[in-house]
Scaffold this motif. Structure first.
Motif, PDB file in Angstrom:
ATOM      1  N   ALA A  92     -51.861 -12.715  62.462  1.00 24.34           N
ATOM      2  CA  ALA A  92     -52.727 -13.429  63.393  1.00 24.34           C
ATOM      3  C   ALA A  92     -52.257 -14.868  63.536  1.00 24.34           C
ATOM      4  O   ALA A  92     -51.854 -15.499  62.556  1.00 24.34           O
ATOM      5  CB  ALA A  92     -54.180 -13.398  62.909  1.00 24.34           C
ATOM      6  N   THR A  97     -57.260 -18.428  69.759  1.00 28.08           N
ATOM      7  CA  THR A  97     -58.174 -17.323  69.450  1.00 28.08           C
ATOM      8  C   THR A  97     -57.980 -16.794  68.031  1.00 28.08           C
ATOM      9  O   THR A  97     -58.838 -16.060  67.536  1.00 28.08           O
ATOM     10  CB  THR A  97     -57.955 -16.152  70.432  1.00 28.08           C
ATOM     11  N   ARG A  99     -56.196 -14.461  66.925  1.00 27.89           N
ATOM     12  CA  ARG A  99     -56.271 -12.997  66.938  1.00 27.89           C
ATOM     13  C   ARG A  99     -54.953 -12.353  66.525  1.00 27.89           C
ATOM     14  O   ARG A  99     -53.892 -12.887  66.786  1.00 27.89           O
ATOM     15  CB  ARG A  99     -56.643 -12.516  68.338  1.00 27.89           C
ATOM     16  N   GLU A 102     -53.871  -9.213  70.868  1.00 27.07           N
ATOM     17  CA  GLU A 102     -54.235  -9.888  72.112  1.00 27.07           C
ATOM     18  C   GLU A 102     -54.308  -8.868  73.244  1.00 27.07           C
ATOM     19  O   GLU A 102     -53.612  -7.858  73.215  1.00 27.07           O
ATOM     20  CB  GLU A 102     -53.182 -10.943  72.466  1.00 27.07           C
TER      21      GLU A 102
END
Length: 172
Positions: A92, A97, A99, A102
């Motif tokens: 990540a 974000t 994340r 994505e």
């Protein structure tokens, strides 16, 4: 449409190198498939994706391409499959974000992991584990080339069935 033999020949011609190469797994090989050569050829990549689309398991809801080579493959494949796509990082990101995956949401969905070349299966196992932690249901992976060096067996041990468009034997 290009025949399977012609497609394998084209991939071999543009990507097969011989010499001494250290693989991601740490092993040394005398043969290497430079995946970026077929991924950088839009016509060849599109033909590969077209052939791969029929290998997508029924019920797949999201295609998840692994960083970095799997991203080009999954993008081309999504055009033919008409399925949403997630782009999966090796880890990540630490900003924005933050994340791992994505794009399309993976939680609660049947996700197909897409990779370019599978050797030991190590990155697919790692990324699948991370996707499962996010709530994805992953039981299949799809690749352009299976080098037939234990990847399918390593994935099977994790409950993942590997489907491959081409194997090392096809490219000999």
């Amino acid at each position: 449409m290009t025949s399977p033999d012609d497609l394998a020949r084209r991939v071999r011609d543009v990507s097969r190198l011989t010499g001494s190469f250290v693989l991601r797994s740490g092993r040394t090989a005398t043969e290497y498939f430079d995946k970026y050569q077929f991924e950088a050829d839009p016509e060849l990549l599109d033909r590969l994706a077209e052939r791969m689309a029929v290998l997508i398991p029924e019920g797949t809801e999201v295609l998840a391409g692994l960083e970095m080579g799997g991203i080009a493959v999954v993008t081309a494949l999504a055009r033919h499959a008409k399925l949403p796509t997630a782009f999966v990082r090796k880890q990540a990101k630490q900003y924005g974000t933050a994340r791992l995956a994505e794009g399309a949401e993976v939680a609660g969905r049947r996700v197909l992991v897409v990779e370019d070349v599978v050797t030991s299966g190590g990155q697919v196992v790692i990324s699948t584990g991370e996707l499962r932690k996010l709530g994805a249901h992953v039981d299949h992976a799809l690749c352009v080339i299976d080098r037939k060096e234990g990847g399918a067996e390593a994935l099977a041990a994790e409950g993942i069935k590997l489907r491959a468009l081409l194997t090392r034997d096809d490219l000999s």
